[in-house]
Design an enzyme around this catalytic site. Structure first.
Site, PDB file in Angstrom:
ATOM      1  N   HIS A  41       1.539  -2.646  18.973  1.00  0.00           N
ATOM      2  CA  HIS A  41       0.909  -3.855  19.392  1.00  0.00           C
ATOM      3  C   HIS A  41       0.962  -4.606  20.751  1.00  0.00           C
ATOM      4  CE1 HIS A  41       2.982  -5.076  15.134  1.00  0.00           C
ATOM      5  NE2 HIS A  41       1.579  -4.745  15.080  1.00  0.00           N
ATOM      6  N   CYS A  96       6.517   6.482  14.664  1.00  0.00           N
ATOM      7  CA  CYS A  96       7.741   6.831  15.513  1.00  0.00           C
ATOM      8  C   CYS A  96       9.069   7.418  14.746  1.00  0.00           C
ATOM      9  CB  CYS A  96       8.125   5.336  16.069  1.00  0.00           C
ATOM     10  SG  CYS A  96       9.791   5.866  16.923  1.00  0.00           S
ATOM     11  N   GLU A 126       5.859  -2.947  10.418  1.00  0.00           N
ATOM     12  CA  GLU A 126       7.049  -1.966  10.208  1.00  0.00           C
ATOM     13  C   GLU A 126       8.021  -2.447   9.053  1.00  0.00           C
ATOM     14  OE1 GLU A 126       9.834  -1.329  13.445  1.00  0.00           O
ATOM     15  OE2 GLU A 126      11.338  -0.889  12.070  1.00  0.00           O
ATOM     16  N   ASN A 225       9.320  -6.530  19.621  1.00  0.00           N
ATOM     17  CA  ASN A 225      10.154  -6.468  20.812  1.00  0.00           C
ATOM     18  C   ASN A 225      10.085  -7.428  22.101  1.00  0.00           C
ATOM     19  OD1 ASN A 225       9.423  -4.519  23.000  1.00  0.00           O
ATOM     20  ND2 ASN A 225       8.406  -4.048  21.292  1.00  0.00           N
TER      21      ASN A 225
HETATM   22  S1  SF4 Z   1      10.338   0.363  20.012  1.00  0.00           S
HETATM   23 FE1  SF4 Z   1      11.825   2.040  19.058  1.00  0.00          FE
HETATM   24  S2  SF4 Z   1      11.173   2.287  17.186  1.00  0.00           S
HETATM   25 FE2  SF4 Z   1       9.452   1.185  18.208  1.00  0.00          FE
HETATM   26  S3  SF4 Z   1       7.858   2.938  18.779  1.00  0.00           S
HETATM   27 FE3  SF4 Z   1       9.510   2.476  20.625  1.00  0.00          FE
HETATM   28  S4  SF4 Z   1      11.091   3.844  20.247  1.00  0.00           S
HETATM   29 FE4  SF4 Z   1      10.155   3.746  18.301  1.00  0.00          FE
END
Ligand code: SF4
Length: 310
Positions: A41, A96, A126, A225
Site C-alpha cells: 500500500h 508476507c 489482509e 500501519n
Molecule cells: S508490516 Fe509486518 S506483516 Fe506487513 S509486510 Fe511488513 S513485516 Fe509483513
C-alpha cells in the site's frame, strides 16, 4: 530547526521481499506482469511498477489465461489461489510470511472448532485474506472495543482470537482485555499477530512524541500501519499529520524553533522521507537532522521459489 527521524526507516522485510519479487519478474519476463491488488500500500511504489508495465487487477478473471501474476503481500483467501490455478496462471504468492503465520493459525483454530474472533479493519485486504482461512460458521470480525459486547457466541463454544498484523498495539490490547473478560478461556495465538515492524514503528513514534512539537508520517492513505502511526503520535498529544508525498504537507505549520519528528510506514521508500527533509531545508536555514540506530537493519525474509513463474 531540529528534525528527528524515527529509528525505523525504509521497507519492512515483508514489503522488501514483495517489491523484490515484482522487480525480479518485471526484469526477467518484462510486461505485462499482472499483480493482484496493490502489491504493497504505497502510491509511489505502485505507480513506479505501473509505469514499467505492471498491471494491477482486483479480479483474477481479468488476467488472460496462462499469464504471470504476483499475489500481493497482504495475503489472499484460498479461493483466489484456486481461481489462479483454474485459469492456469503462472502465479507467485508474495504474501508476507508473518501474514501466512496468521493464516496457519486460522486454519488450526477452525480445525479445532474454535469460534474465531478476527480483530481488524473490515474491507482491508489482509483481513479479507485471513478471514478466508477461517470456517465461515466460526468467524466473527470485530474492529473496536464496543464490538465485543455485541459478539454472540454460545458459551459452550471454545473461543480464540487473531489480529491483523498492522493494528494499533495499544488499541488491540484494550480489545483483547475485553474479550478475556467476556470469554475467560479465550485462546490467544502462540505469538502476537501484530508484526515486529508495526510494533517497532509505533514504539519509534512514541519516542518521537516525547521530544517533538509535531510529527509528520510519510505513508499512503490506504496504508493501515501508516495511519496507525499518525494516530500513535496524536494519542501521545503531539499534532501529527500523514502525507503521501512531500508536496502534500502544509509547510506553514512549521517554524524555525520547532522540533520536527518524521516517521514513515513499512511500505514507504526512503526517497519520500529524503524529499520531505529537502523541502524543509529549502524553506528553513540551520536545519539539523538527528537519527537513531535502526533495530531492523538485519531482518530479511527469504524469497519464495521464483522458478514457479517460468
Ligand atoms: S508490516 Fe509486518 S506483516 Fe506487513 S509486510 Fe511488513 S513485516 Fe509483513
Amino acid at each position: 530547526m531540529e528534525i528527528y527521524l524515527a529509528r525505523t526507516q525504509g521497507f519492512c522485510a515483508g514489503v522488501a521481499s514483495a517489491v523484490d519479487i515484482v522487480e525480479f519478474a518485471l526484469g526477467k519476463y518484462g510486461p505485462p506482469l499482472y499483480v493482484y491488488h496493490e502489491i504493497v500500500h504505497n502510491t509511489f511504489v505502485v505507480n513506479d511498477f505501473r509505469n514499467r508495465g505492471a498491471v494491477f487487477v482486483e479480479d483474477i478473471d481479468d488476467v488472460p489465461e496462462g499469464c504471470r501474476i504476483i499475489l500481493s503481500a497482504h495475503g489472499v483467501p484460498p479461493e483466489v489461489i484456486a481461481k489462479a490455478k483454474k485459469r492456469k496462471l503462472k502465479f507467485l504468492d508474495a504474501t508476507c510470511p508473518l501474514v501466512t503465520k496468521v493464516h496457519n493459525e486460522a486454519v488450526k483454530f477452525s480445525a479445532e472448532k474454535y469460534a474465531t474472533v478476527l480483530i481488524g479493519h473490515k474491507g482491508h485486504q489482509e483481513l479479507t485474506g485471513t478471514a478466508g482461512y477461517v470456517n465461515p460458521n466460526l468467524l466473527h470480525i470485530i474492529e473496536k472495543e464496543e464490538d465485543v459486547e455485541h459478539l454472540e457466541i454460545d458459551s459452550s463454544q471454545p473461543v480464540a482470537y487473531l489480529t491483523q498484523t498492522t493494528l494499533s498495539v495499544d488499541e488491540t490490547k484494550g480489545i483483547i482485555e475485553k474479550l478475556q473478560k467476556k470469554f475467560p478461556k479465550l485462546m490467544a495465538p502462540p505469538r502476537s499477530d501484530i508484526c515486529y515492524a508495526t510494533q517497532n514503528r509505533q514504539d519509534a513514534v512514541k519516542e518521537l512524541a516525547e521530544i517533538c512539537d509535531i510529527i509528520i508520517v510519510c505513508g499512503s492513505p490506504n496504508s493501515s500501519n501508516s495511519n496507525r502511526l499518525r494516530e500513535t503520535g496524536a494519542n501521545a498529544g503531539v499534532p501529527s499529520y500523514i502525507i503521501d508525498k512531500a508536496q502534500e504537507f502544509d509547510f506553514s505549520l512549521l517554524n524555525s524553533g520547532m522540533k520536527v519528528g518524521i516517521s514513515s510506514g513499512a511500505s514507504v521508500p526512503t526517497k519520500i522521507v529524503d524529499e520531505l527533509i529537502n523541502e524543509i531545508k529549502n524553506r528553513h536555514s540551520n536545519v539539523h537532522v538527528h537519527t537513531f540506530p535502526n533495530p531492523e537493519k538485519n531482518i530479511v525474509f527469504k524469497l519464495p521459489d521464483l522458478k514457479v513463474l517460468n
